[in-house]
Write an enzyme that holds these catalytic residues in place. Structure first.
Site, mmCIF file in Angstrom:
data_model
loop_
_atom_site.group_PDB
_atom_site.id
_atom_site.type_symbol
_atom_site.label_atom_id
_atom_site.label_comp_id
_atom_site.label_asym_id
_atom_site.label_seq_id
_atom_site.Cartn_x
_atom_site.Cartn_y
_atom_site.Cartn_z
ATOM 1 N N LYS A 1 1.009 -1.216 -0.012
ATOM 2 C CA LYS A 1 0.093 -0.082 -0.063
ATOM 3 C C LYS A 1 0.845 1.316 -0.052
ATOM 4 O O LYS A 1 0.229 2.684 -0.267
ATOM 5 C CB LYS A 1 -0.969 0.019 1.102
ATOM 6 C CG LYS A 1 -1.741 -1.155 1.183
ATOM 7 C CD LYS A 1 -2.742 -1.336 -0.255
ATOM 8 C CE LYS A 1 -3.797 -0.225 -0.393
ATOM 9 N NZ LYS A 1 -4.804 -0.504 -1.149
ATOM 10 N N SER B 1 -2.981 -12.702 3.201
ATOM 11 C CA SER B 1 -3.387 -12.662 1.721
ATOM 12 C C SER B 1 -2.513 -12.826 0.923
ATOM 13 O O SER B 1 -2.647 -13.453 -0.104
ATOM 14 C CB SER B 1 -3.575 -10.865 1.647
ATOM 15 O OG SER B 1 -2.463 -10.158 1.762
HETATM 16 C C1 LIG Z 1 -2.717 -7.413 3.251
HETATM 17 C C2 LIG Z 1 -3.261 -6.677 2.285
HETATM 18 N N1 LIG Z 1 -3.405 -7.680 1.054
HETATM 19 C C3 LIG Z 1 -3.814 -7.273 -0.171
HETATM 20 C C4 LIG Z 1 -4.446 -6.265 -0.102
HETATM 21 C C5 LIG Z 1 -5.357 -5.603 -1.317
HETATM 22 O O1 LIG Z 1 -4.757 -4.646 -2.071
HETATM 23 P P1 LIG Z 1 -5.658 -3.557 -3.035
HETATM 24 O O2 LIG Z 1 -6.006 -2.803 -2.152
HETATM 25 O O3 LIG Z 1 -4.700 -2.815 -4.016
HETATM 26 O O4 LIG Z 1 -6.502 -4.518 -3.708
HETATM 27 C C6 LIG Z 1 -4.560 -5.207 1.258
HETATM 28 C C7 LIG Z 1 -5.128 -3.812 0.900
HETATM 29 O O5 LIG Z 1 -5.349 -3.003 1.610
HETATM 30 C C8 LIG Z 1 -3.749 -5.634 2.344
HETATM 31 O O6 LIG Z 1 -3.805 -4.645 3.286
#
Ligand SMILES: Cc1ncc(COP(=O)(O)O)c(C=O)c1O
Length: 330
Positions: free
Chosen positions: A63, A280
């Site tokens: 981010k 994630s």
């Molecule tokens: C840990 C984590 N994984 C994945 C994402 C997903 O990214 P995006 O917001 O670009 O879809 C985020 C977004 O905040 C995140 O904090």
């Protein structure tokens, strides 16, 4: 030090550092890609899964890219100027990135987030000096979005709201940096992109760049299988407020991933590759394996959004602890 591609068009610098010494914002992007070996045996020999390790960004996550591009655009347009407070709703990583940038650039930051985000996140934000406003732990990221809208409506002139869910500068960050980096790092051989979806900025921007570079690159979004999940940062689109920047038609495929399986993948990558990732990332690698099993040859780039040490007070750690039958005090 070449720094991020964002610096190419940097209109507003906080002030030059000593000659040749990078500023924090110059360190955003250009993260490494690594081959994940723990997936061997589960995927055909001709398929490689390369993880882009976004935890190396300042602030510790993918981010940083989106936050910096939104702030940079805000400064350029004059919407963000001295006297304004940066305000946004965030499940964590964007908040940390904004708090980091606010501290680096000298702007106060106020963040709305569900009360049940991890303790580490709350403490990191406090260390950067951000003000935290808690929304209901039962309403997830949508509750934070709605409360943030209310605060802004009460005093619109006081705040600059990057609005990561609807700000095209979020996806643009990845179009300008993440996409070109993957293209370069794979020597143009990437066949698939797998990215998890929160705001969808990563998959939208990176995907758009890669499709433009080679229209046959397949863009895959990974989301939690259902509405009640434990994968912090991600959205289950069908049951969520849909981000304005999400364009389903720009994605070739959406894969649903289970929370438990994502955690399990995190433990496997930690033990097998020496890389402790957030949940994630586990979800992204699981989706990448699913794709890989359908192929004979390919080069799959999976975005690994952050490291796992950010989640050591959450269920991610508890699952590992139970599995290894550690004492509950561990
Ligand atoms: C840990 C984590 N994984 C994945 C994402 C997903 O990214 P995006 O917001 O670009 O879809 C985020 C977004 O905040 C995140 O904090």
């Amino acid at each position: 030090m070449s720094g991020t591609g964002l610096s190419d068009a940097r209109p507003c610098q906080p002030g030059p550092g000593p000659r040749g010494v990078p500023r924090i914002v110059d360190l955003i992007g250009n993260t490494p890609m690594v081959e994940l070996s723990c997936v061997r045996g589960r995927v055909p020999a001709g398929v490689r899964i390369l993880g882009k390790v976004e935890g190396f960004n300042p602030g510790g996550s993918v981010k940083a890219r989106a936050a910096w591009n939104m702030v940079r655009r805000g400064l350029a347009s004059g919407q963000l100027r001295p006297g304004k407070i940066i305000l946004d709703s965030t499940s964590g990583n964007t908040g940390i990135a904004l708090a980091m940038l606010g501290a680096a650039l000298g702007y106060p930051v106020s963040l709305v987030m569900p009360e049940n985000v991890s303790l580490e996140r709350k403490r990191v934000l406090a260390a950067y000096g951000a003000n935290i406003v808690y929304s209901s732990p039962f309403e997830g990221s949508d509750g934070a979005i709605l409360l943030c809208r209310e605060l802004l409506a009460q005093d619109p002139d006081r705040y600059f709201k990057p609005d990561q869910y609807n700000n095209e500068a979020n996806a643009e960050a990845h179009y300008l940096t993440t996409g070109p980096e993957i293209w370069r790092q794979t020597g143009g051989k990437v066949t698939h992109l797998v990215a998890t979806i929160g705001t969808s900025g990563t998959v939208m921007g990176t995907g758009r760049f890669l499709k433009e570079s080679n229209p046959s690159v397949q863009i895959v979004a990974a989301e939690p299988e259902d509405a009640f999940h434990g994968i912090e940062g991600l959205k289950h689109m069908a049951s969520s407020i849909v981000p304005g920047i999400w364009h389903r038609e720009q994605v070739d495929r959406v894969i649903g991933v289970e929370t438990e399986a994502s955690y399990d993948m995190v433990y496997q990558i930690a033990a097998g590759d020496g890389l402790l990732l957030g949940q994630s990332s586990g979800a992204a690698v699981l989706a990448a394996i699913e794709i890989a099993q359908e192929l004979k040859e390919g080069c799959i780039a999976a975005i690994l959004p952050d490291f796992g040490d950010r989640y050591l007070s959450t269920n991610l750690w508890l699952g590992w602890r139970d599995r290894h039958q550690l004492a509950s005090s561990n």
